[in-house]
Structures are given as C-alpha cells and as structure tokens.
Design a protein around this motif. Structure first.
Motif, mmCIF file in Angstrom:
data_model
loop_
_atom_site.group_PDB
_atom_site.id
_atom_site.type_symbol
_atom_site.label_atom_id
_atom_site.label_comp_id
_atom_site.label_asym_id
_atom_site.label_seq_id
_atom_site.Cartn_x
_atom_site.Cartn_y
_atom_site.Cartn_z
ATOM 1 N N PHE A 273 34.893 39.946 36.026
ATOM 2 C CA PHE A 273 34.204 38.991 36.891
ATOM 3 C C PHE A 273 33.606 39.668 38.122
ATOM 4 N N GLU A 274 34.285 40.670 38.673
ATOM 5 C CA GLU A 274 33.793 41.327 39.889
ATOM 6 C C GLU A 274 32.515 42.096 39.623
ATOM 7 N N GLY A 275 32.434 42.763 38.484
ATOM 8 C CA GLY A 275 31.160 43.305 38.034
ATOM 9 C C GLY A 275 30.832 44.711 38.442
ATOM 10 N N SER A 276 31.212 45.146 39.639
ATOM 11 C CA SER A 276 30.785 46.473 40.091
ATOM 12 C C SER A 276 31.611 47.593 39.481
ATOM 13 N N VAL A 279 36.569 51.035 42.003
ATOM 14 C CA VAL A 279 38.023 51.091 42.118
ATOM 15 C C VAL A 279 38.482 50.594 43.476
ATOM 16 N N ARG A 280 37.708 50.917 44.528
ATOM 17 C CA ARG A 280 38.108 50.496 45.867
ATOM 18 C C ARG A 280 38.105 48.980 46.000
ATOM 19 N N VAL A 281 37.110 48.347 45.398
ATOM 20 C CA VAL A 281 37.044 46.884 45.455
ATOM 21 C C VAL A 281 38.210 46.276 44.682
ATOM 22 N N LEU A 282 38.470 46.809 43.473
ATOM 23 C CA LEU A 282 39.556 46.274 42.660
ATOM 24 C C LEU A 282 40.908 46.490 43.330
ATOM 25 N N ARG A 330 40.170 30.822 36.802
ATOM 26 C CA ARG A 330 39.985 30.219 38.108
ATOM 27 C C ARG A 330 40.593 31.089 39.204
ATOM 28 N N ASN A 331 41.802 31.533 39.011
ATOM 29 C CA ASN A 331 42.463 32.359 40.023
ATOM 30 C C ASN A 331 41.725 33.678 40.237
ATOM 31 N N ALA A 332 41.186 34.244 39.165
ATOM 32 C CA ALA A 332 40.445 35.499 39.301
ATOM 33 C C ALA A 332 39.215 35.294 40.186
ATOM 34 N N HIS A 333 38.481 34.230 39.946
ATOM 35 C CA HIS A 333 37.291 33.962 40.760
ATOM 36 C C HIS A 333 37.662 33.685 42.217
ATOM 37 N N LEU A 334 38.777 32.985 42.437
ATOM 38 C CA LEU A 334 39.194 32.711 43.809
ATOM 39 C C LEU A 334 39.585 33.987 44.530
ATOM 40 N N LEU A 335 40.264 34.898 43.843
ATOM 41 C CA LEU A 335 40.623 36.175 44.460
ATOM 42 C C LEU A 335 39.377 36.960 44.853
ATOM 43 N N ILE A 336 38.401 36.991 43.975
ATOM 44 C CA ILE A 336 37.166 37.736 44.266
ATOM 45 C C ILE A 336 36.422 37.086 45.425
ATOM 46 N N ALA A 337 36.342 35.753 45.424
ATOM 47 C CA ALA A 337 35.646 35.052 46.510
ATOM 48 C C ALA A 337 36.297 35.351 47.852
ATOM 49 N N ALA A 338 37.620 35.387 47.878
ATOM 50 C CA ALA A 338 38.330 35.661 49.128
ATOM 51 C C ALA A 338 38.049 37.066 49.635
ATOM 52 N N ALA A 339 37.697 37.966 48.735
ATOM 53 C CA ALA A 339 37.419 39.352 49.129
ATOM 54 C C ALA A 339 35.969 39.560 49.546
ATOM 55 N N ASP A 343 29.632 38.342 52.124
ATOM 56 C CA ASP A 343 28.609 38.220 51.077
ATOM 57 C C ASP A 343 28.566 36.763 50.627
ATOM 58 N N PRO A 344 27.918 35.893 51.422
ATOM 59 C CA PRO A 344 27.988 34.455 51.145
ATOM 60 C C PRO A 344 27.429 34.050 49.790
ATOM 61 N N GLU A 345 26.442 34.785 49.284
ATOM 62 C CA GLU A 345 25.852 34.386 48.004
ATOM 63 C C GLU A 345 26.829 34.625 46.854
ATOM 64 N N ARG A 346 27.366 35.857 46.768
ATOM 65 C CA ARG A 346 28.334 36.141 45.700
ATOM 66 C C ARG A 346 29.583 35.293 45.868
ATOM 67 N N ARG A 347 30.020 35.116 47.095
ATOM 68 C CA ARG A 347 31.198 34.286 47.354
ATOM 69 C C ARG A 347 30.984 32.865 46.823
ATOM 70 N N ALA A 348 29.826 32.294 47.097
ATOM 71 C CA ALA A 348 29.543 30.927 46.651
ATOM 72 C C ALA A 348 29.590 30.822 45.132
ATOM 73 N N TRP A 349 29.015 31.806 44.439
ATOM 74 C CA TRP A 349 28.993 31.751 42.978
ATOM 75 C C TRP A 349 30.401 31.882 42.392
ATOM 76 N N HIS A 350 31.227 32.748 42.985
ATOM 77 C CA HIS A 350 32.597 32.861 42.473
ATOM 78 C C HIS A 350 33.405 31.595 42.759
#
Length: 796
Positions: A273-276, A279-282, A330-339, A343-350
């Motif tokens: 889901f994160e896409g990039s 490793v640092r982001v994950l 759902r939980n995966a998308h919420l974790l990514i959004a919180a991070a 980045d309001p656009e990516r956050r909104a989509w997650h």
C-alpha cells in the motif's frame, strides 16, 4: 527469478547496444509484455549492466494502490537524489521538493516540475551517465507519467537513458507516441525446456512437459507452476489444462503467502500500500525483522545500496491484498496515513481507502486534495478525488455537490468522458446551492458541446445563478466559475440582451468581482467602450504570469488579453499550457492557448506556425471530444488562407463556420466568419464584396457593441468604402473610431486609426501622425497591419 536468463541472448545484446547509445547521446525504450514474461528480469539485467558500466541507476515501479496519488512514482525515482535536488536553482528546487512531498510551498506547475526533473538528470549526468528504470508504467500516477514523458522526449544529446515497462493490453498516462517500443516475447520451446531443466533437474518428463504446455513460454509460470502442479492429476480427456495465466499465478502466490507468519504478511501489506518500497519509510511504520521470512521465500528483495524493498512480481502484491482481511487492509492504510502528516494528498487517499462508510472529515480532506491537484492542471486526478469524496459524504447534499463539481471540472477541462454520467448521478433537483451552480455550469458546457443552442444554455445557467442562495459573494468559487461560463456564453451569443443579463449579475457581486472576471468583463466583452480603462488592471494581471501556477488563471489572463492586443505578453505562458496539454493536461486549456498563439501569429507574421497550430487545435478538438471549439481553428486557418491569397479556401472555411454557428445561436462566430470573407474579397480585388462583409460585422459609422471583432476590420471597411465610391461612409467610420478613441486600446489600434485618418482626411497632421506611428518601434510587431497600411504619400 534468479540465475541466468535463458533464451534472452538477443534481448541482452540489445540492452548492451542501448546502454552504449545512452552513454553517448541518450536514448529511450518502452518495453511491453504480458505478466510474468520477464520484463522485470530484463530491467534488473539492464540495471546490473549499467551499474557495471559506471552508470547511475534510478529505479521505480508504478503501484496500483497509489495510482491516484500525484507524483508518487516520481518520489520513488528521485528519492536517492535529494542532496542533488537541494543544489538546483531556487525556483526549480522548490518546484521539485513540493511536488515530491519533500517540502511545503505553492503548488508547482507540471511544466516547472518537468523542467526541474530534466535539469536535475542532465546535471548529474555530467558526473556519470544516468539510467532511469520504471516498471509497471500502467500503474504510474498521471503527473509522474507526464514528467517521465516530458523527460523521455528531451534526453537526446545528454547521457541520460529511460527504460519504461508496462503490461501488454494496458494503457497508461505515459504518452508513448514517438518513443521506440520493444515487445518481450515468450521463450522459445528450447529455451523454456532449458530453464525448467536447470531449475528442476529431477522433474519427471511427463510433469516437465505439462509445465511447458501450460506455461506457453512464460518464464514466471515455468518457475512457479511445478510446485503447484506437483501431485495434481492430469486433466481428463476433453478438459482443457490451460487456464488463464494470471489466475494460475495469483493462486500460486496466494498459497505461498498463506504460509508466512501473520506479522510478515502485514508488513508486506504495508509495503504494497505504501508504494515507495523505501526501507526508511517502512521502518517508521513497523519493525523490519518480520521481513526475513518473505526474503527467504524469495518473494521480496532488499537492495542494501538503495534501501528499497522490491517484490519479485506485481502479482505477489495482488495476492497479498487478496488474502488479507478487511480489518488488516484498513489498519494498514491508517498506519500509512498517520505517517504522512506533511503529504495531505496521499494521506487523504489512504484515509479514504481505510473508510468503508460515510465520513465527512475524510471527504473534506479528499475535496481539498482535488483542489490542490486541479491547480496543477490534473483534472482527471481532481475528478477521481471528488468522486471518492462524494462516496464518503455524510449527507446527500454534500454528495451531489461534489459529484456536480466533478462533472463541471470534466466538462470545463475536456478530455474526460464521464462528465455526463457524473452530472446525471448528481441529481440536480436535490442539490444545495453550490452544487446546483456546479451542475448547471456542467450542463451548460455539455449542452453547447453537443447540439444544444447557446441561448438555452445561457438561460439555464443565468437562471441557476439568479435563484442561487449564494448572497452574491464574489469569493464563492461556484458562483465565480458560473459567471466565467456565463461571460463566454454571452460572447458566443453576441448580442446586447445576453450581455445585459451577465452585467446585471456581475453588478450584484459583493464586494466586487474577482480580478480576472473584472478585467475580462471589460477587455473581452466590449473593448471599444470599456477596454482602455481596464488596461492598468490587465497590466497587473500580466505581471503575475511568471509566478502563476494556477493554469486556469493563466488561460483566462490570455483570453483577457485578446482584444487588448496583449497576446504577445502571454506567448511564453501560452506555450506552457500547450506543452502541458501535449503531455496529458486538460485539453480545454491547451486549446485556448493554441487559439491565442494562432491569433498572435497571424498579426505578427508567423503564418507557417499559425497554420500548424490551427491544425493541431482541430485534431485536439476531435480527440478530446470538444467539437464546439473547432470553429476557432477554422477561423485561424481561414484568415491565413485569405492573407496568402488562397481565397476560395478562406471562403469555404468561413462558410463552414457559418453553417455550424447559425443553427446553434452562436452569432459571435457567425460575425467573425465575415472577417476572412472580407480579407478574401479584398485580395481578389472585389471591394464591393469586401465592403458588404465588413459592414455585416458592423455598419459604416458604427462600432457595434459586443462585437469586438469589429476592431479587426476597421481598416478594411474604410478602404473598401473608398474603393467603391462611398466616401461619406468611410469618413463616418473614421470619425466613429476617433470618437471611441480606439487608438488608446493598443499600439496596433493606434496604427490602424492613423492609417484610416490618412486615407480619409486631407490633412498634413494625419499624414504626420501616420508617419510617426509607422516609425514607432511598437508598430514593428504588427507585421500584418504595417505591411498593408500605405505610407503617408500613398494614402493621399
């Protein structure tokens, strides 16, 4: 897949030659093939060869889960270049850092981001040749694909290479026109047999043959099917043993993923889901110790140099999603959004992906994201965000308002086929006031782009504006957009009655109309009477163009410049809109810019370019589904044809405009069609016909209100009147020009005024004024007018 690439000797040799060309002068390859055919393996081989040859390799892959997130792929690609980005010139640095989510600031235009990316790559290529490798282009987000296409078309001459791969049978936002393509074919039977023998030396002959029959030369199937087929019965007679390959492979991967620990599967879901793949982001989302089982199962690889996690095949990601539960996703998308707080656009989509039912907070964030991407010119992404926001809306009013706005964006920008459907879904009768205006706006635009009558569209929109509960606030976005459309409809209708409706509405705005609407209402509607007074405000708008990132404003400033003869000040920015359209941007803005360039080309003698751009405009109208705008380019072609003496062609094109315009009530276009007829008749020496056509636009002695094209035939009318013995009419028209003070509009109008006066006045003062105008450096720009207006001695 690991190990040697069986049967790919020709492809590897081609890659070697390609890299040689890249090192010398840059090159691009588009690679296409079915899933599992080995595209990714060949890209990995290319990366290895390039790295061994001392090249700098940048890799990224499209993600279907971030295809609506602007610049997500470019973020992957340029993440390793952050230090080099910081050294770019300030404007380009800021554009790239904002687009990639590395910093905050004004939203950059696609052209600025493209230029920044190109400069970045060509700069670092001075140190070592650069190779960009992009897999799964079919899932690339639109702005990234536009920038990638922009770069791909401009790498020639620099040691920069691009390899982009996509699945056969898919389309993407990357414009492949003009780019060299290579198709990856299945392995030959011999190569397939060698691969299976090398990987599974103990496989029984019958089982090996079954694998070869089912895989049909697909390398990934050749490697993965043996484990699935082991022990399974052969198909009975009459049954087909061949099933859809994607189903086979997804089942294979699902079975392998099911054996992973839960924590590992969840980590892979986050990476998907994160896409990039960074490793640092994950690591910021969860611990990475649980990645080990997936590495050992050869489902993913971690590059220690780049710090990127890559999946062996995109179908692994599809399988990961398929075997996950709703709550896990759902939980995966919420974790990514919180991070992603910055980045309001990516956050909104997650957040949207994590939301199953109505949630007005998330809907508002998506709506904000749509406005951000629309300012960058990405109408498709804006519509996608608004449609998803509508689905999440907590009330019917908000849902229909957002659908109506999406319909308006689609209708106004052009190039989107869903505007009619969205408008129907919006159910206009239940809309709140803002939604009603967006819906009426969309309906009016769709109506005139079909076979609808301009007067009906004008009444529809004017009525919606009149009854709207907007308190006539000038800062109401829906009202402002509706008035911009009403202005254009009034111009198409071309009479005082329709303009009166517009001006009554404009006068009710509080505290005052927005800047562009204010200027347009005076320089575009009736420039003879109100244009000169608006020149200071137009100057102020023109001074903002260099920094203006809102492409709709750029387009509208160009329109406001048309009859004030300031299109030359817009040329650079019109080209910006044209290039943005060619790279996949909104065709409506591209078409407006092409119109402005064509008109400026006509007046300044760039006639070859004018004809080329007019032809491009007609093609864009056809391809993008905007036939209504075709008449503009027929007009451009007609005036050039008349100027070049192709008078029959000019008249034919003018007739085509008239036959189209009159049944639709487009009186403005019907009046403009007399301009090329006037020029053609004069070129043929038929000054009686020239006079009749010129006076059909505006009678002698009158500069007709709300017919701005009348200023473009003033000289022609006076000259034709004199040539046909109508001296009184010629003098009356010259007097009307002086009374209206048309010379104050622009240097071109001043030149025409003095040319006309020299023709009709037996005065040394008139000759002196004409002589001064012809010597004025400003007149040099008006090549067409200065070449046909006779000098003082000739005019007597």
């Amino acid at each position: 897949m690991t190990g040697p690439l069986f049967g790919r000797e020709a492809e590897l040799a081609s890659i070697g030659r390609f890299l040689g060309v890249v090192r010398q002068s840059g090159d691009v390859r588009m690679v296409r093939g079915e899933p599992g055919i080995g595209k990714s393996a060949l890209l990995t081989a290319a990366a290895g060869l390039a790295d061994a040859d001392g090249m700098r390799v940048l890799r990224a892959a499209g993600s279907q889960f971030e295809a609506d997130v602007s610049y997500s792929l470019l973020n992957q690609l340029f993440l390793p270049l952050y230090p080099e980005i910081e050294r770019l010139p300030l404007a380009l640095r800021d554009a790239l850092t904002v687009a990639l989510g590395f910093g905050e600031g004004p939203v950059p235009g696609a052209l600025l981001v493209g230029n920044a990316a190109l400069l970045l790559l060509t700069t670092i290529a001075h140190q070592a040749p650069v190779l960009l490798i992009v897999d799964d282009v079919q899932w690339a987000d639109r702005p990234s694909a536009v920038v990638l296409g922009f770069v791909a078309r401009r790498v020639k001459g620099s040691p920069v290479g691009v390899i982009a791969a996509s699945r056969t049978g898919t389309e993407s936002f990357l414009d492949r026109r003009g780019l060299t393509e290579a198709a990856v074919q299945p392995l030959t039977p011999d190569a397939a047999a060698r691969l299976v023998q090398a990987r599974f030396p103990d496989m029984a002959p019958r089982a090996r043959q079954r694998v070869l029959d089912l895989a049909q030369g697909n390398p990934l199937a050749l490697v993965e099917l043996p484990a699935t087929l082991a022990g399974s019965p052969r198909p009975r007679a009459g049954q087909s043993g061949v099933v859809p390959l994607s189903d086979h492979l997804q089942t294979v991967f699902a079975n392998r993923i099911a054996g992973l620990p839960d924590a590992t599967r969840l980590l892979l879901l986050l990476a998907t889901f994160e896409g990039s793949g960074d490793v640092r982001v994950l690591r910021g989302l969860t611990g990475l110790a649980d990645l080990a089982p997936a590495e050992r199962a050869e489902l993913v690889r971690v590059d220690d140099v780049t710090g990127l996690v890559t999946f062996r095949h995109p179908l692994i990601q599809s399988a990961i999603v398929a075997v996950s539960t709703h709550e896990e996703r759902r939980n995966a998308h919420l974790l990514i959004a919180a991070a992603l707080p910055t980045d309001p656009e990516r956050r909104a989509w997650h957040l949207a992906a994590a939301t199953a039912g109505p949630d007005e907070s998330v809907a508002e964030q998506l709506e904000d994201a749509s406005h951000r991407v629309l300012r960058r010119g990405d109408a498709i992404a804006a519509i996608a965000a608004l449609v998803r926001a509508a689905e999440l809306s907590a009330t019917a009013e908000n849902r229909t308002r957002r659908l109506a706005e999406a319909a308006y964006i689609g209708a106004e920008a052009g190039g989107t086929a869903d505007a009619t459907t969205l408008l129907a879904d919006a159910r206009v009768t239940s809309l709140n006031p803002a939604g009603s205006l967006h819906a009426a706006n969309a309906a009016a635009l769709l109506m005139i782009n079909g076979d609808g009558h301009v007067h009906t569209a004008h009444r529809l929109l004017a009525g919606a504006i009149e009854i709207g509960d907007h308190d006539w606030r000038a800062d109401d976005p829906a009202l402002d957009e509706a008035l911009h459309t009403l202005l254009m409809l009034s111009w198409y209708a071309g009479d005082a009655e329709h303009w009166a409706v517009f001006h009554r509405a404009l006068a009710r705005l509080t505290p005052a109309p927005t800047d562009i609407l204010s200027v347009l209402s005076r320089t575009f509607a009736d420039p003879v009477r109100t244009g000169a007074a608006a020149r200071p405000e137009l100057d102020a708008l023109l001074s903002t163009l260099a920094e203006e990132e809102d492409l709709t404003r750029v387009m509208r400033i160009g329109t406001a410049s048309t009859y004030a003869d300031r299109l030359g000040d817009n040329r650079e920015h019109s080209w910006r809109l044209v290039r943005q359209g060619r790279d996949g941007g909104a065709p409506r803005r591209q078409l407006s810019a092409l119109m402005h360039l064509c008109l400026d080309d006509y007046l300044t003698g760039r006639w070859d370019e004018a004809e080329e751009l007019a032809q491009e405009g007609l093609k864009v109208c056809t391809v993008s589904g905007l036939p209504f705008l075709s008449w503009y380019f027929l007009y451009d072609k007609a005036i050039i044809a008349a100027g070049r003496g192709r008078t029959d062609e000019a008249v034919k094109l003018a007739d085509e405009i008239t036959h189209w315009a009159l049944p639709r009530g487009v009186a403005g276009a019907a009046a403009i069609a007399h301009h090329p007829r006037t020029l053609a008749a004069a070129a043929d020496g038929d000054f009686e016909a020239a006079y009749q056509h010129a006076t059909a636009i505006s009678p002698a002695g009158v500069l007709a209100p709300y017919v701005p094209i009348c200023t473009w035939v003033m000289f022609d009318l006076v000259e034709a009147a004199l040539r046909t013995g109508r001296t009184a009419e010629a003098r009356a028209h010259a007097a009307a020009m002086r009374t209206a003070r048309v010379a104050t509009l622009s240097s071109r109008m001043k030149l025409i005024q003095h040319g006309v006066d020299a023709l009709v006045l037996d005065s040394e003062d008139a000759e002196t004024r004409l002589e001064e105008s012809l010597r004025d450096p400003a007149a040099e720009r008006w090549l067409f007018e200065s070449s046909r207006i006779p000098g003082p001695r000739q005019s007597r």
